[in-house]
Write an enzyme that holds these catalytic residues in place. Structure first.
Site, PDB file in Angstrom:
ATOM      1  N   HIS A 240      44.300 -51.228   4.157  1.00  0.00           N
ATOM      2  CA  HIS A 240      43.623 -50.178   3.398  1.00  0.00           C
ATOM      3  C   HIS A 240      43.704 -50.404   1.883  1.00  0.00           C
ATOM      4  CE1 HIS A 240      43.520 -47.652   7.042  1.00  0.00           C
ATOM      5  NE2 HIS A 240      44.810 -47.850   7.178  1.00  0.00           N
TER       6      HIS A 240
HETATM    7  O1  RIB Z   1      45.209 -43.826   5.453  1.00  0.00           O
HETATM    8  C1  RIB Z   1      45.666 -44.992   4.836  1.00  0.00           C
HETATM    9  C2  RIB Z   1      46.444 -44.689   3.597  1.00  0.00           C
HETATM   10  O2  RIB Z   1      47.580 -43.883   3.914  1.00  0.00           O
HETATM   11  C3  RIB Z   1      47.016 -45.940   2.929  1.00  0.00           C
HETATM   12  O3  RIB Z   1      47.128 -45.723   1.557  1.00  0.00           O
HETATM   13  C4  RIB Z   1      48.377 -46.062   3.556  1.00  0.00           C
HETATM   14  O4  RIB Z   1      49.297 -46.766   2.718  1.00  0.00           O
HETATM   15  C5  RIB Z   1      48.777 -44.622   3.650  1.00  0.00           C
HETATM   16  O5  RIB Z   1      49.287 -44.228   2.379  1.00  0.00           O
END
Ligand code: RIB
Ligand code: CA
Length: 311
Positions: A240
């Site tokens: 992500h």
């Molecule tokens: O949903 C994904 C996000 O939530 C990313 O930033 C992961 O590190 C968590 O913080």
């Protein structure tokens, strides 16, 4: 590389994908990483601060790490240890980093923004947006110092924390709502985008062959340690947060559209849901840049090249 280096403050909750994003930022000459601020989220604040310091320390960069909020504006952080493990890095042990700065993230962000020219700073948020919201709610006029806010968060489809909501947005929807209302150019990288950055064993194996630096090795160990995502059919896990940094260093890897975004701050089952109007049906002003597609192979090639530059 054309153009000057871009001043950036990165707010994070390391977190396995946050660690990769931090290393990518530290390895990229396009980014002038001025400060790393830390929020609770994936794991508790004490752990996210220690992890951020270790990640920065391993790169040998001299960048201040500043602790911030250990809880959201309302309620408490729930943590996501199923993905990141109790230590936040899936059991990958890094040497301790330098001690964090004895300051508070929201205050440090404001102080740094005061030193910037108009539209001089980019804020990148890859955790719950609490620190960024506290800074800008305290001094809204500092929004004029911002070139762009880049957030990993939200989803226009299924969530990954609740059926309705993505983890960062769900962790502090009020904070996200404050940032959306600022009128600053804002780019939102949602789950639909980040699911295209799917870490698969063969991609990690290819990266391991690019060098033998400690950061590359640790990054590959972390990527290999995270379990495949059930939501994405068990084919791999989405990187992500690194997508938010890739947006800054290689925007040509993305196709985008302008959308309106509202976040649900209610207390029902849709709390934290981001209502992303991709087709202009709501009539609301489309001011948010939504990266829609990612050139996946180019993304991982870029990530590997950059990680290989680190110590
Ligand atoms: O949903 C994904 C996000 O939530 C990313 O930033 C992961 O590190 C968590 O913080
Ligand atoms: Ca994160």
């Amino acid at each position: 590389m054309s153009g000057a280096r871009r001043p950036v403050i990165l707010d994070c909750d390391p977190g396995t994908d946050d660690a990769l994003a931090l290393w990518l930022a530290l390895a990229s000459p396009e980014i002038d990483l001025r400060m790393v601020t830390v929020v609770g989220g994936n794991v508790g604040l004490e752990r996210t601060v220690a992890n951020a310091a270790s990640v920065v320390g391993l790169s040998r960069a001299v960048v201040p790490v500043v602790p911030g909020a250990g809880r959201p504006l309302r309620g408490h952080f729930a943590g996501e240890v199923r993905v990141h493990g109790d230590d936040g890095l899936r059991g990958v042990t890094l040497p301790p980093g330098p001690p964090p700065v004895a300051a508070v993230a929201a205050d440090a962000i404001r102080a740094m923004l005061h030193t910037m020219p108009p539209a001089g700073m980019t804020l990148v948020g890859i955790g719950p947006a609490t620190n960024l919201a506290l800074a800008l709610a305290t001094e809204p006029e500092l929004a004029g110092k911002l070139r762009e806010i880049v957030l990993m968060g939200g989803a226009w489809g299924e969530g990954n924390w609740t059926p309705a909501a993505e983890f960062n947005a769900a962790s502090d929807p009020e904070a996200l709502d404050i940032l959306l209302a600022l009128g600053v150019p804002l780019t939102l990288l949602t789950l639909e985008l980040t699911s295209q950055a799917l870490v698969r064993p063969e991609r990690v194996a290819a990266m391991r062959g690019l060098g033998d630096g400690a950061c590359l090795r640790a990054a590959c160990d972390i990527m290999d340690a995270v379990l495949p995502s059930r939501r994405l059919g068990g084919k791999g896990h989405p990187l992500h947060d690194a997508c938010a940094i890739a947006w800054l260093i290689a925007p040509e890897l993305f196709e985008t559209r302008l959308v309106s975004v509202q976040v649900d701050c209610g207390h029902g089952p849709a709390r934290g849901r981001t209502h992303v109007d991709r087709w202009g049906r709501s009539g609301a002003a489309a001011t948010v840049t939504l990266p829609d597609t990612l050139d996946t192979e180019a993304f991982f090639a870029l990530l590997g090249r950059r990680l290989a530059r680190l110590p």
